[in-house]
Design a protein around this motif. Structure first.
Motif, PDB file in Angstrom:
ATOM      1  N   ALA A 281       4.348  -2.777   4.213  1.00 32.82           N
ATOM      2  CA  ALA A 281       3.614  -1.659   4.801  1.00 32.82           C
ATOM      3  C   ALA A 281       2.127  -1.754   4.494  1.00 32.82           C
ATOM      4  N   LEU A 282       1.781  -2.131   3.272  1.00 28.23           N
ATOM      5  CA  LEU A 282       0.367  -2.233   2.895  1.00 28.23           C
ATOM      6  C   LEU A 282      -0.318  -3.386   3.614  1.00 28.23           C
ATOM      7  N   THR A 283       0.401  -4.476   3.840  1.00 25.96           N
ATOM      8  CA  THR A 283      -0.177  -5.605   4.571  1.00 25.96           C
ATOM      9  C   THR A 283      -0.491  -5.214   6.009  1.00 25.96           C
ATOM     10  N   LEU A 284       0.432  -4.501   6.640  1.00 24.23           N
ATOM     11  CA  LEU A 284       0.223  -4.072   8.023  1.00 24.23           C
ATOM     12  C   LEU A 284      -0.875  -3.025   8.129  1.00 24.23           C
ATOM     13  N   LEU A 285      -1.036  -2.226   7.094  1.00 21.17           N
ATOM     14  CA  LEU A 285      -2.012  -1.139   7.117  1.00 21.17           C
ATOM     15  C   LEU A 285      -3.448  -1.618   6.939  1.00 21.17           C
TER      16      LEU A 285
ATOM     17  N   ALA B   4      -4.347   0.953  15.869  1.00 27.49           N
ATOM     18  CA  ALA B   4      -2.885   0.864  15.835  1.00 27.49           C
ATOM     19  C   ALA B   4      -2.386   0.702  14.400  1.00 27.49           C
ATOM     20  N   ALA B   5      -3.084  -0.111  13.604  1.00 30.80           N
ATOM     21  CA  ALA B   5      -2.689  -0.280  12.211  1.00 30.80           C
ATOM     22  C   ALA B   5      -2.894   1.003  11.411  1.00 30.80           C
ATOM     23  N   PHE B   6      -3.905   1.789  11.787  1.00 27.56           N
ATOM     24  CA  PHE B   6      -4.216   3.038  11.094  1.00 27.56           C
ATOM     25  C   PHE B   6      -3.236   4.159  11.428  1.00 27.56           C
ATOM     26  N   ALA B   7      -2.586   4.075  12.570  1.00 27.41           N
ATOM     27  CA  ALA B   7      -1.769   5.163  13.096  1.00 27.41           C
ATOM     28  C   ALA B   7      -0.757   5.733  12.096  1.00 27.41           C
TER      29      ALA B   7
ATOM     30  N   ARG C 299      -0.162  -7.886  -1.370  1.00 24.86           N
ATOM     31  CA  ARG C 299      -0.001  -9.341  -1.434  1.00 24.86           C
ATOM     32  C   ARG C 299      -0.982  -9.986  -0.466  1.00 24.86           C
ATOM     33  N   VAL C 300      -1.882 -10.797  -0.982  1.00 20.55           N
ATOM     34  CA  VAL C 300      -2.873 -11.499  -0.160  1.00 20.55           C
ATOM     35  C   VAL C 300      -2.801 -12.978  -0.505  1.00 20.55           C
ATOM     36  N   ILE C 301      -2.533 -13.821   0.477  1.00 23.90           N
ATOM     37  CA  ILE C 301      -2.415 -15.262   0.283  1.00 23.90           C
ATOM     38  C   ILE C 301      -3.621 -15.947   0.920  1.00 23.90           C
TER      39      ILE C 301
ATOM     40  N   LEU D 164      -6.418  -3.584  -1.166  1.00 21.19           N
ATOM     41  CA  LEU D 164      -5.954  -2.666  -0.131  1.00 21.19           C
ATOM     42  C   LEU D 164      -6.567  -3.010   1.225  1.00 21.19           C
ATOM     43  N   LEU D 165      -7.772  -3.580   1.213  1.00 23.05           N
ATOM     44  CA  LEU D 165      -8.420  -4.010   2.459  1.00 23.05           C
ATOM     45  C   LEU D 165      -7.985  -5.408   2.897  1.00 23.05           C
ATOM     46  N   GLY D 166      -7.100  -6.041   2.118  1.00 23.53           N
ATOM     47  CA  GLY D 166      -6.547  -7.324   2.525  1.00 23.53           C
ATOM     48  C   GLY D 166      -7.300  -8.537   2.027  1.00 23.53           C
ATOM     49  N   LEU D 167      -7.995  -8.404   0.884  1.00 32.33           N
ATOM     50  CA  LEU D 167      -8.815  -9.499   0.372  1.00 32.33           C
ATOM     51  C   LEU D 167      -8.195 -10.151  -0.858  1.00 32.33           C
ATOM     52  N   PRO D 168      -8.450 -11.458  -1.043  1.00 39.79           N
ATOM     53  CA  PRO D 168      -7.966 -12.185  -2.222  1.00 39.79           C
ATOM     54  C   PRO D 168      -8.889 -11.928  -3.412  1.00 39.79           C
TER      55      PRO D 168
END
Length: 476
Positions: A125-129, A99-102, A158-160, A371-375
């Motif tokens: 958008a990048l966080t959701l992706l 769903a996130a990839f769609a 943005r990664v917290i 981009l993969l969501g890492l700090p």
């Protein structure tokens, strides 16, 4: 049939003629996806050592042109490392969020690059992706990007992460205080910690690379940091960077463990060379969570990575080192880490030959991880036998700081006297703060102000005559 087999169809390659591009009268054909990715990679010594690099600049450009036409969905059908023999490949498949990839599923790699650089690819958008992207996708698109492209996109991510303070907020950059000592001398380490705190470093973590594997010595180091932290109510976290199984033993012994450290790589075989698998990481993650030592969050893992680690273990499966580095981030992502650190130039010139290659690799790693969501942090470093110097590190430090790096290293004098390599110093962090206005983690910055170490703008305050800010009488 398992999720990995459903995703990759149990195959290692598709049509062997699918990847090609003609330059002039020469048709360049790439046998499979991993070959295409390797040939499209910017030049680096490790890929030449592995025999997977492009054989000419023309072939490299032909590979990039062919890669730009590959649909992103191809990466969900063709595995670069076979899933039947690799738990990292299976993890990537199992965790893929369709769903996130769609929103980008219809794009080619080239189209994806264009979208990432557009205003539509904003922070939200990048966080959701992020959960919809695989490491191979982000590695592929990075190979089509200039350095400024990598910086622009990473800056939008943005990664917290949180444990005793909050890391990754806009306009912030943290520092790992790295007070290593060649004999684990507690007085020497304590002096370096005090030195770093007085320069406003240490909000990412106070992290020691121990010189020995002695559990008693490592327990003493953990107690040293913890006693100092409690004595001055420092809102930060500690870590002794030992093997994960040692940390499990230290937890069993009641040592004050905040973060669990481990080096990770992008293939099961490379991780096995480190003496780990996903099961032991899950055990350690659960053990650290059970201690409940965080005050503002529960991100308890600290991972380090580096391009070339799989090749050095003979576990690269013919895949280029940058794609394998991105796959290591899939391992890290599984455990919601507080910190991920690419130790970019540490492994040596056999893998990243000179300053140009180190700079490019650092920007790639930061881009792919964010981009993969890492700090993502970076040990901006080089070994003394590499064709690099501190000017190269100044350049990479500046570029990564513009790109929104989560944290950097703070090493006394930038010279680690235990690991024998060159990194960044407490003063280098002050340079970034002055030039780019980067602040520290808010809880840590408030502490610095309260202690009189920094003013309300985050600038280091001059010492007050006759009134030491931090007393050091070696009580340990």
């Amino acid at each position: 049939m398992g999720a990995a087999n459903r995703l990759f169809c149990g195959c290692s390659k598709l049509d062997p003629m699918a990847y090609n591009h003609t330059v002039g009268a020469v048709r360049h054909v790439f046998a499979d996806l991993k070959t295409l990715l390797a040939r499209a990679t910017p030049l680096r010594s490790g890929d030449e050592l592995a025999g997977v690099a492009a054989r000419s600049a023309e072939e490299r450009m032909a590979a990039r042109m062919a890669l730009a036409e590959v649909p992103l969905s191809t990466f969900l059908r063709e595995a670069v490392v076979p899933d039947e023999s690799d738990e990292v490949t299976r993890l990537i498949a199992d965790r893929h969020d369709a769903a996130a990839f769609a929103p980008v599923a219809h794009l080619t790699v080239g189209d994806f690059r264009d979208w990432l650089l557009s205003d539509a690819a904003d922070t939200q958008a990048l966080t959701l992706l992020a959960p919809g992207l695989t490491p191979e996708m982000v590695a592929a698109v990075s190979k089509l990007m200039r350095n400024q492209d990598l910086i622009l996109v990473a800056q939008k991510c943005r990664v917290i992460s949180r444990f005793r303070n909050t890391l990754g907020l806009p306009g912030r950059m943290a520092v790992r205080l790295q007070p290593n000592h060649p004999t684990d001398d507690t007085a020497g380490i304590a002096a370096s910690i005090i030195d770093g705190l007085m320069y406003g470093s240490g909000d990412a973590v106070i992290g020691i690379n121990p010189a020995s594997d002695s559990l008693s010595a490592m327990g003493a180091l953990l107690r040293l940091i913890d006693e100092l932290r409690q004595r001055y109510a420092v809102p930060t976290q500690s870590c002794v960077l030992t093997h994960v199984t040692n940390t499990l033993r230290l937890i069993d012994q009641g040592a004050p463990v905040d973060l669990v450290f481990q080096s990770v790589a992008g293939t099961q075989q490379a991780n096995a060379s480190f003496g780990i698998d996903l099961a032991v990481l899950r055990e350690a993650h659960a053990a650290a969570l059970s201690l409940n030592r965080g005050t503002v969050g529960d991100n308890v893992m600290y991972f380090e990575t580096g391009q070339g680690s799989a090749l050095s273990a003979g576990a690269h499966h013919g895949v280029d080192q940058q794609t394998l580095e991105a796959r290591a981030y899939a391992v890290a992502r599984e455990f919601r880490p507080l910190l991920v650190n690419t130790v970019v130039g540490f492994i040596g010139p056999e893998y990243l030959y000179d300053g140009k290659q180190i700079i490019r690799a650092g920007l790639e790693d930061h881009f792919c991880g964010k981009l993969l969501g890492l700090p993502m942090g970076c040990d901006i470093c080089y070994t003394n036998h590499a064709e690099a110097d501190q000017d190269d590190m100044d350049t990479l430090l500046t570029l990564l700081s513009v790109a929104g790096v989560h944290f950097i290293m703070g090493v006394p004098g930038a010279d680690d006297i235990m690991l024998n390599y060159q990194s960044t110093s407490f003063h280098d962090a002050l340079y970034v703060r002055q030039v780019l206005g980067k602040r520290r983690a808010p809880e840590f910055e408030d502490w610095l102000v309260g202690m009189g170490i920094a003013d309300t703008q985050g600038r280091i305050a001059p010492p007050r005559a006759g009134q030491p800010l931090l007393e050091f009488a070696n009580p340990w």
